[in-house]
Design an enzyme around this catalytic site. Structure first.
Site, PDB file in Angstrom:
ATOM      1  N   THR A 266       0.821  -1.094  -0.057  1.00  0.00           N
ATOM      2  CA  THR A 266      -0.089  -0.098  -0.055  1.00  0.00           C
ATOM      3  C   THR A 266       0.838   1.426   0.083  1.00  0.00           C
ATOM      4  O   THR A 266       2.189   1.073   0.459  1.00  0.00           O
ATOM      5  CB  THR A 266      -0.981  -0.017   1.383  1.00  0.00           C
ATOM      6  OG1 THR A 266      -0.174   0.125   2.352  1.00  0.00           O
ATOM      7  CG2 THR A 266      -1.649  -1.162   1.382  1.00  0.00           C
ATOM      8  N   LYS A 272       3.297   5.928  -8.114  1.00  0.00           N
ATOM      9  CA  LYS A 272       4.468   6.025  -7.649  1.00  0.00           C
ATOM     10  C   LYS A 272       4.963   4.368  -7.119  1.00  0.00           C
ATOM     11  O   LYS A 272       6.131   4.096  -7.509  1.00  0.00           O
ATOM     12  CB  LYS A 272       4.991   7.066  -6.759  1.00  0.00           C
ATOM     13  CG  LYS A 272       4.949   8.072  -7.261  1.00  0.00           C
ATOM     14  CD  LYS A 272       5.258   9.333  -6.054  1.00  0.00           C
ATOM     15  CE  LYS A 272       5.251  10.976  -6.515  1.00  0.00           C
ATOM     16  NZ  LYS A 272       5.756  11.748  -5.864  1.00  0.00           N
ATOM     17  N   ASN A 324       5.159   0.253   8.328  1.00  0.00           N
ATOM     18  CA  ASN A 324       6.443   1.033   8.055  1.00  0.00           C
ATOM     19  C   ASN A 324       6.421   2.516   7.627  1.00  0.00           C
ATOM     20  O   ASN A 324       7.216   2.958   7.299  1.00  0.00           O
ATOM     21  CB  ASN A 324       7.143   0.156   6.933  1.00  0.00           C
ATOM     22  CG  ASN A 324       8.479   0.795   6.656  1.00  0.00           C
ATOM     23  OD1 ASN A 324       9.361   0.885   7.513  1.00  0.00           O
ATOM     24  ND2 ASN A 324       8.817   0.439   5.498  1.00  0.00           N
ATOM     25  N   TYR A 389      10.399  13.653  16.154  1.00  0.00           N
ATOM     26  CA  TYR A 389      10.673  12.236  15.570  1.00  0.00           C
ATOM     27  C   TYR A 389      11.005  11.208  16.589  1.00  0.00           C
ATOM     28  O   TYR A 389      10.172  10.233  16.751  1.00  0.00           O
ATOM     29  CB  TYR A 389      11.784  12.195  14.449  1.00  0.00           C
ATOM     30  CG  TYR A 389      11.923  10.936  14.037  1.00  0.00           C
ATOM     31  CD1 TYR A 389      11.243  10.494  12.956  1.00  0.00           C
ATOM     32  CD2 TYR A 389      13.178  10.387  14.350  1.00  0.00           C
ATOM     33  CE1 TYR A 389      11.293   9.195  12.460  1.00  0.00           C
ATOM     34  CE2 TYR A 389      13.272   9.049  13.867  1.00  0.00           C
ATOM     35  CZ  TYR A 389      12.462   8.342  12.831  1.00  0.00           C
ATOM     36  OH  TYR A 389      12.877   7.181  12.384  1.00  0.00           O
ATOM     37  N   LYS A 393       8.473   8.061  17.741  1.00  0.00           N
ATOM     38  CA  LYS A 393       8.752   6.783  17.742  1.00  0.00           C
ATOM     39  C   LYS A 393       8.890   6.030  19.208  1.00  0.00           C
ATOM     40  O   LYS A 393       8.708   4.696  19.306  1.00  0.00           O
ATOM     41  CB  LYS A 393      10.303   6.650  17.168  1.00  0.00           C
ATOM     42  CG  LYS A 393      10.388   6.813  15.763  1.00  0.00           C
ATOM     43  CD  LYS A 393       9.364   5.908  14.886  1.00  0.00           C
ATOM     44  CE  LYS A 393       9.539   5.936  13.299  1.00  0.00           C
ATOM     45  NZ  LYS A 393       8.764   4.979  12.661  1.00  0.00           N
ATOM     46  N   THR A 424      18.451   4.160   3.436  1.00  0.00           N
ATOM     47  CA  THR A 424      16.977   4.189   2.833  1.00  0.00           C
ATOM     48  C   THR A 424      16.867   5.583   2.304  1.00  0.00           C
ATOM     49  O   THR A 424      17.269   6.755   2.943  1.00  0.00           O
ATOM     50  CB  THR A 424      16.169   3.918   3.799  1.00  0.00           C
ATOM     51  OG1 THR A 424      16.140   4.756   4.926  1.00  0.00           O
ATOM     52  CG2 THR A 424      16.068   2.506   4.397  1.00  0.00           C
TER      53      THR A 424
END
Length: 524
Positions: A266, A272, A324, A389, A393, A424
């Site tokens: 998804t 994209k 994710n 951030y 988390k 990444t």
């Protein structure tokens, strides 16, 4: 007995030769055109045939509907042409019946276009048509329209063209009779094709219902299912100007597919996502086990529940949910304020929570797996610029720990993945906000920006190896075979070092202050 006549003049006198030739062409060639379209639809069905039932239903249903649209359109054209040769004063009944046939053809054509568009909308990109009871009712309704249309077209034909006196036949004309006859024949074929669609859709709905009713599989201790259904909620290709990770999501999909598992990938942008997946070099069998679904995790819990149900309908169940999705927004606390904090939490925390609660009914039913991708930043919060951030988390970590306690008794395995620094794409592409610059922080801000920019390309973590190992852990095979199920899965030496460092700091403060923070603050 068929009555033949050489007279071609319809009611109302002579008509242009071109019009009569056009009528003759329709009468003579329509059957061949229809036969070609039928063959073409079947050929396309074979060309795109797959072993999966839902894809077979998709091709057969849409191809059959396309042929029915051809019938309706050509019947409409024939009706309009015939109408120009009928005079309402001399043939009021036939004139009225042809008008009724035209109106019913229009209705059938519009309904078929709606049906096909609905099928395309439910395909979710390149996925098969996902039918339900609404589609059954729609197909039956279109079949009824074709039935009424056929009744209007052939009601008077036996008496007027094939068994009545010659004067009736002369009034209508041979070509008009032939075209109206073929209109009736193709309306009957339209009924047949719509009934075929009804059978296909009912069969698909029944199979989906039966698959959903299947009880969760029971495996021996330590064994895992041969085929698992993964819902990868990655959204690594979000079209927004912020740092996102595409390495984890892409490799997770390819690794699960390579084991023979079925995956629903998804993303916020299907275009994209499809571009990214097309570059993965997936085999034909892997493509058959892959479905894509457009999902925006900030759309709210109600919308996400519908999306989760759509995802479950692909394979009849969901065994694994991988959360994710997320992004990193650097900002100093005072400069960012609650505006930046809310934006960060909307995706990283509330989006994850909504997607989890929307999917958990399916995970509980399959006694499956919930995997939340956290971060080592939950233990490494002392870095200026990472407050929002890191705290998001940390919230994911706390939620996962509690869900571990709530879901384990129900047979659901919960895992918190805490990666360190991995290569990444775009993860360090976030920009510090510039709408609330405070000069007192200039030096600290510039140092933070310099540090963030220096990280990209130096990370030691390999996202491919990490996601391959994650699939091993979930499936209980490979490098993870025989290991006990963990709550925390730290990936990378830096993540492990940060977790130990946080634990050591907490323990050190407890030891240094235990004489004042222990019994000293309790009731005497």
């Amino acid at each position: 007995m068929t009555v033949t006549n050489d007279e071609n003049t319809p009611s109302g006198g002579s008509s242009p030769k071109f019009s009569m030739n056009f009528l003759k062409s329709l009468a003579e060639w329509r059957i061949y055109l229809g036969g070609f379209m039928l063959f073409h639809g079947r050929y396309k069905g074979r060309a795109f045939f797959r072993s999966e039932l839902e894809l077979t239903y998709s091709v057969a249903t849409i191809s059959t509907a396309g042929v029915a649209i051809f019938f309706a359109a050509l019947t409409l054209i024939c009706g309009i042409v015939c109408l120009s040769f009928l005079k309402p004063k001399k043939e009021p009944l036939m004139f009225g019946l042809v008008i009724v046939s035209i109106l019913l053809s229009l209705a059938a054509f519009a309904a078929l276009c709606f049906f096909v568009q609905r099928a395309k909308d439910q395909k979710y990109g390149d996925q098969p048509f996902d039918p339900n009871c609404v589609d059954v009712g729609c197909a039956l309704g279109i079949a009824a329209l074709f039935g009424l249309q056929a009744l209007a077209e052939i009601k008077e034909l036996p008496k007027r063209c094939f068994s009545g006196p010659n004067t009736d036949f002369k009034n209508l004309g041979r070509d008009v009779c032939n075209v109206i006859t073929t209109m009736g024949v193709f309306s009957c074929l339209g009924i047949l094709f719509m009934l075929i669609i009804c059978i296909l859709v009912i069969k698909a709905v029944r199979d989906a219902v039966e698959a959903a009713k299947q009880p969760p599989p029971v495996f021996p201790s330590g064994a895992e299912p041969a085929v698992m259904r993964w819902l990868d909620r990655s959204d690594p290709f979000a079209s927004i100007p912020r740092g996102t990770s595409s390495g984890f999501g892409r490799r997770l999909v390819t690794s699960a597919l390579s084991r023979g598992d079925r995956v629903i990938a998804t993303a916020r942008s299907l275009e994209k996502l499809n571009q990214e997946l097309s570059a993965c070099g997936l085999s034909e069998s892997e493509m058959q086990n892959l479905r894509t679904l457009q999902v925006d995790i900030t759309a709210g819990e109600a919308v996400l529940k519908e999306k989760a149900n759509q995802a479950a309908a692909f394979w009849g169940r969901i065994d694994v949910l991988v959360n994710n999705a997320g992004f990193g927004q650097p900002a100093l606390v005072e400069e960012g304020g609650s505006k930046i904090c809310r934006r960060q939490y909307e995706v990283n925390v509330f989006g994850l929570l909504d997607m989890t609660t929307a999917t958990l009914p399916h995970i509980r039913a399959s006694q499956g797996y919930l995997v939340n991708i956290g971060s080592r930043s939950a233990w490494h919060t002392e870095l200026p610029g990472l407050a929002f951030y890191a705290s998001s988390k940390a919230a994911v970590q706390a939620l996962t720990e509690t869900m571990f306690a709530e879901l384990t008794p129900l047979g659901v395995k919960v895992l918190l993945v805490a990666p360190g620094a991995f290569r990444t794409e775009g993860i360090y592409g976030g920009q510090f906000p510039k709408d609330n610059i405070i000069p007192a922080y200039d030096t600290l801000r510039e140092a933070s920006i310099k540090r963030f920019l220096s990280i990209a390309g130096t990370e030691k973590g390999d996202p491919d190896k990490a996601m391959d190992f994650l699939v091993d852990v979930v499936r209980g095979e490979g490098k993870a075979a025989g290991r006990p199920w963990p709550l925390y899965l730290t990936l990378g030496e830096d993540a492990a070092a940060n977790a130990r460092s946080r634990g050591d700091k907490v323990v050190a403060d407890i030891e240094n202050w235990k004489d004042l923070t222990g019994k000293a603050v309790q009731f005497d």
